[in-house]
Write a protein that holds these residues in place. Structure first.
Motif, PDB file in Angstrom:
ATOM      1  N   ARG A   1      89.408  43.303  44.007  1.00 40.45           N
ATOM      2  CA  ARG A   1      88.475  42.475  44.779  1.00 40.45           C
ATOM      3  C   ARG A   1      88.783  40.991  44.588  1.00 40.45           C
ATOM      4  O   ARG A   1      88.710  40.197  45.535  1.00 40.45           O
ATOM      5  CB  ARG A   1      87.033  42.801  44.360  1.00 40.45           C
ATOM      6  N   ILE A   2      89.153  40.622  43.359  1.00 37.71           N
ATOM      7  CA  ILE A   2      89.515  39.224  43.094  1.00 37.71           C
ATOM      8  C   ILE A   2      90.782  38.872  43.884  1.00 37.71           C
ATOM      9  O   ILE A   2      90.882  37.805  44.496  1.00 37.71           O
ATOM     10  CB  ILE A   2      89.757  39.002  41.582  1.00 37.71           C
ATOM     11  N   LEU A   3      91.726  39.805  43.886  1.00 42.37           N
ATOM     12  CA  LEU A   3      92.980  39.574  44.610  1.00 42.37           C
ATOM     13  C   LEU A   3      92.729  39.407  46.108  1.00 42.37           C
ATOM     14  O   LEU A   3      93.292  38.512  46.752  1.00 42.37           O
ATOM     15  CB  LEU A   3      93.951  40.739  44.376  1.00 42.37           C
ATOM     16  N   LEU A   4      91.863  40.257  46.666  1.00 40.85           N
ATOM     17  CA  LEU A   4      91.553  40.151  48.092  1.00 40.85           C
ATOM     18  C   LEU A   4      90.975  38.773  48.402  1.00 40.85           C
ATOM     19  O   LEU A   4      91.371  38.112  49.361  1.00 40.85           O
ATOM     20  CB  LEU A   4      90.560  41.252  48.502  1.00 40.85           C
ATOM     21  N   GLU A   5      90.059  38.312  47.561  1.00 40.92           N
ATOM     22  CA  GLU A   5      89.443  37.003  47.799  1.00 40.92           C
ATOM     23  C   GLU A   5      90.477  35.891  47.664  1.00 40.92           C
ATOM     24  O   GLU A   5      90.490  34.949  48.452  1.00 40.92           O
ATOM     25  CB  GLU A   5      88.297  36.779  46.816  1.00 40.92           C
ATOM     26  N   ALA A   6      91.355  36.038  46.685  1.00 38.15           N
ATOM     27  CA  ALA A   6      92.419  35.034  46.502  1.00 38.15           C
ATOM     28  C   ALA A   6      93.280  34.969  47.764  1.00 38.15           C
ATOM     29  O   ALA A   6      93.600  33.883  48.266  1.00 38.15           O
ATOM     30  CB  ALA A   6      93.280  35.398  45.291  1.00 38.15           C
ATOM     31  N   LYS A   7      93.637  36.133  48.306  1.00 40.93           N
ATOM     32  CA  LYS A   7      94.450  36.165  49.536  1.00 40.93           C
ATOM     33  C   LYS A   7      93.697  35.527  50.692  1.00 40.93           C
ATOM     34  O   LYS A   7      94.254  34.751  51.466  1.00 40.93           O
ATOM     35  CB  LYS A   7      94.796  37.610  49.901  1.00 40.93           C
TER      36      LYS A   7
ATOM     37  N   GLU B   1      90.692  25.899  53.592  1.00 37.36           N
ATOM     38  CA  GLU B   1      91.252  24.563  53.417  1.00 37.36           C
ATOM     39  C   GLU B   1      91.373  24.227  51.931  1.00 37.36           C
ATOM     40  O   GLU B   1      91.725  23.118  51.568  1.00 37.36           O
ATOM     41  CB  GLU B   1      90.299  23.536  54.056  1.00 37.36           C
ATOM     42  N   MET B   2      91.008  25.184  51.079  1.00 35.37           N
ATOM     43  CA  MET B   2      90.948  24.882  49.656  1.00 35.37           C
ATOM     44  C   MET B   2      92.342  24.706  49.058  1.00 35.37           C
ATOM     45  O   MET B   2      93.279  25.396  49.429  1.00 35.37           O
ATOM     46  CB  MET B   2      90.255  26.031  48.900  1.00 35.37           C
ATOM     47  N   SER B   3      92.434  23.807  48.100  1.00 31.34           N
ATOM     48  CA  SER B   3      93.681  23.672  47.349  1.00 31.34           C
ATOM     49  C   SER B   3      93.764  24.826  46.351  1.00 31.34           C
ATOM     50  O   SER B   3      92.745  25.435  46.015  1.00 31.34           O
ATOM     51  CB  SER B   3      93.684  22.348  46.589  1.00 31.34           C
ATOM     52  N   VAL B   4      94.962  25.109  45.880  1.00 33.04           N
ATOM     53  CA  VAL B   4      95.127  26.183  44.900  1.00 33.04           C
ATOM     54  C   VAL B   4      94.274  25.887  43.671  1.00 33.04           C
ATOM     55  O   VAL B   4      93.649  26.763  43.089  1.00 33.04           O
ATOM     56  CB  VAL B   4      96.616  26.385  44.518  1.00 33.04           C
TER      57      VAL B   4
ATOM     58  N   LYS C   1     100.939  36.942  40.848  1.00 34.08           N
ATOM     59  CA  LYS C   1     102.322  37.398  40.941  1.00 34.08           C
ATOM     60  C   LYS C   1     102.460  38.848  40.475  1.00 34.08           C
ATOM     61  O   LYS C   1     103.205  39.642  41.061  1.00 34.08           O
ATOM     62  CB  LYS C   1     103.245  36.482  40.137  1.00 34.08           C
ATOM     63  N   ALA C   2     101.719  39.190  39.408  1.00 37.11           N
ATOM     64  CA  ALA C   2     101.768  40.572  38.906  1.00 37.11           C
ATOM     65  C   ALA C   2     101.308  41.556  39.987  1.00 37.11           C
ATOM     66  O   ALA C   2     101.819  42.658  40.118  1.00 37.11           O
ATOM     67  CB  ALA C   2     100.892  40.699  37.665  1.00 37.11           C
ATOM     68  N   GLN C   3     100.327  41.116  40.801  1.00 30.71           N
ATOM     69  CA  GLN C   3      99.756  42.017  41.804  1.00 30.71           C
ATOM     70  C   GLN C   3     100.566  42.048  43.095  1.00 30.71           C
ATOM     71  O   GLN C   3     100.610  43.058  43.783  1.00 30.71           O
ATOM     72  CB  GLN C   3      98.320  41.579  42.141  1.00 30.71           C
TER      73      GLN C   3
ATOM     74  N   MET D   1     104.479  37.738  44.472  1.00 36.58           N
ATOM     75  CA  MET D   1     104.688  36.392  45.013  1.00 36.58           C
ATOM     76  C   MET D   1     103.832  35.408  44.235  1.00 36.58           C
ATOM     77  O   MET D   1     102.790  35.788  43.696  1.00 36.58           O
ATOM     78  CB  MET D   1     104.232  36.324  46.469  1.00 36.58           C
ATOM     79  N   THR D   2     104.235  34.160  44.232  1.00 36.31           N
ATOM     80  CA  THR D   2     103.348  33.141  43.674  1.00 36.31           C
ATOM     81  C   THR D   2     102.288  32.812  44.737  1.00 36.31           C
ATOM     82  O   THR D   2     102.525  33.056  45.930  1.00 36.31           O
ATOM     83  CB  THR D   2     104.106  31.829  43.348  1.00 36.31           C
ATOM     84  N   PRO D   3     101.147  32.249  44.333  1.00 37.97           N
ATOM     85  CA  PRO D   3     100.120  31.890  45.316  1.00 37.97           C
ATOM     86  C   PRO D   3     100.662  30.993  46.433  1.00 37.97           C
ATOM     87  O   PRO D   3     100.363  31.203  47.602  1.00 37.97           O
ATOM     88  CB  PRO D   3      99.081  31.152  44.479  1.00 37.97           C
ATOM     89  N   SER D   4     101.523  30.015  46.063  1.00 38.43           N
ATOM     90  CA  SER D   4     102.008  29.122  47.125  1.00 38.43           C
ATOM     91  C   SER D   4     102.983  29.812  48.074  1.00 38.43           C
ATOM     92  O   SER D   4     103.004  29.501  49.268  1.00 38.43           O
ATOM     93  CB  SER D   4     102.597  27.835  46.537  1.00 38.43           C
ATOM     94  N   GLN D   5     103.749  30.753  47.569  1.00 41.61           N
ATOM     95  CA  GLN D   5     104.626  31.550  48.468  1.00 41.61           C
ATOM     96  C   GLN D   5     103.777  32.333  49.459  1.00 41.61           C
ATOM     97  O   GLN D   5     104.100  32.411  50.648  1.00 41.61           O
ATOM     98  CB  GLN D   5     105.496  32.510  47.659  1.00 41.61           C
ATOM     99  N   PHE D   6     102.705  32.928  48.956  1.00 42.94           N
ATOM    100  CA  PHE D   6     101.838  33.723  49.840  1.00 42.94           C
ATOM    101  C   PHE D   6     101.184  32.843  50.898  1.00 42.94           C
ATOM    102  O   PHE D   6     101.082  33.202  52.059  1.00 42.94           O
ATOM    103  CB  PHE D   6     100.763  34.441  49.011  1.00 42.94           C
TER     104      PHE D   6
END
Length: 281
Positions: free
Chosen positions: A233-239, A246-249, A269-271, A274-279
């Motif tokens: 669920r955390i990963l989905l929200e991060a994506k 518009e949020m910054s990392v 990246k483990a999930q 990719m890194t957050p910025s790549q995604f």
């Protein structure tokens, strides 16, 4: 487009309602021909799409679904979606406001987390005709001089019941999601608290069971540990935030309760590989 406090381009139902009355708890819309929503975005209302003829791709919360004839596609409030619809497509949409959605939900009969896994499915020809009839009757009622809202509400609930009838048993994991109320309650609690609560014991306490037992139920039914469901669920929200906000990392790291950028990057990246910025790109 309005930017709400959580920074998503969020489309409110009122932005679709300019032609219709001020009382817009439900809107009807026809989809004809090709359209593209390239930018992922989210709505604060519930959408039921009924495709008569369909071709294209519909991406709901980063999962691709093919659009095909005689299908239902559900998009829940806050889900992120985008689609590419080919020109042969004919479809109908009901948009249900968040207020109505709360009272509509019981008509779907099964946990919303089950529909999140299966938002798109084909219905039988006979079921398609029944659904189409309800959609068209709602369209007609919305066109009346004096709209009978209670009738429209009941018809939309009937559509919900027909959808649940189509879905019941249609997917292999139906029993696992609907055999024990613990699973759907747990998933609902995660949805509510995932930004601040990561420990399995917090959720187990809320459910009045031990963390160990919660884990056993998740493993047995979903073949996943309780903690991995919280992480999903955390990963989905991060994506969602990386793609559509518009949020910054840095803000996302803070919003999702990570200790620092490095721990967020490592988790992401483990999930995903990719890194957050790549995604984000």
């Amino acid at each position: 487009m309005s930017h709400q406090s959580d920074y998503f381009p969020i489309l409110g139902i009122h932005e679709f309602a300019e032609k219709q009355s001020k009382n817009c708890d439900l809107l009807f819309n026809e989809l004809n021909g090709e359209r593209r929503i390239d930018e992922p975005h989210k709505h604060d209302f519930f959408i039921i799409n009924l495709f008569e003829k369909g071709e294209g791709i519909h991406i709901i919360d980063f999962v691709e679904h093919r659009i095909d004839n005689h299908q239902i596609h559900l998009v829940f409030p806050d889900q992120v979606h985008q689609w590419t619809i080919e020109k042969e497509t004919i479809g109908y949409q009901l948009m249900i406001s968040r207020e109505w959605y709360e009272s509509f939900l019981p008509a779907l009969r099964f946990s919303s987390s089950y529909y999140f896994l299966h938002p798109a499915f084909t219905v039988s020809d006979e079921m398609y005709e029944l659904l189409l009839h309800e959609f068209q009757t709602i369209k007609k009622e919305l066109g009346e001089e004096k709209v009978f809202w209670d009738l429209i509400r009941k018809r939309s609930e009937l559509i919900g019941l027909l959808i649940s009838k189509s879905v019941e048993g249609a997917f292999k994991d139906f029993e696992t999601y609907n055999s024990t109320p613990i699973i759907s309650k747990f998933l609902n609690l995660i949805n509510e608290h995932f930004k601040t609560e990561r420990s399995v014991s917090f959720y187990a306490d809320k459910l009045n069971i031990s963390a160990n037992y919660l884990n056993i139920v998740c493993k047995k039914n979903l073949n996943a540990s309780a903690s991995s469901l919280i992480q999903d669920r955390i990963l989905l929200e991060a994506k969602r935030l990386l793609k559509v906000s518009e949020m910054s990392v840095k803000d996302i790291v803070y919003d999702l309760g990570f200790y620092d950028h490095a721990s967020f990057s490592k988790f992401f990246k483990a999930q995903t590989g990719m890194t957050p910025s790549q995604f984000k790109e």
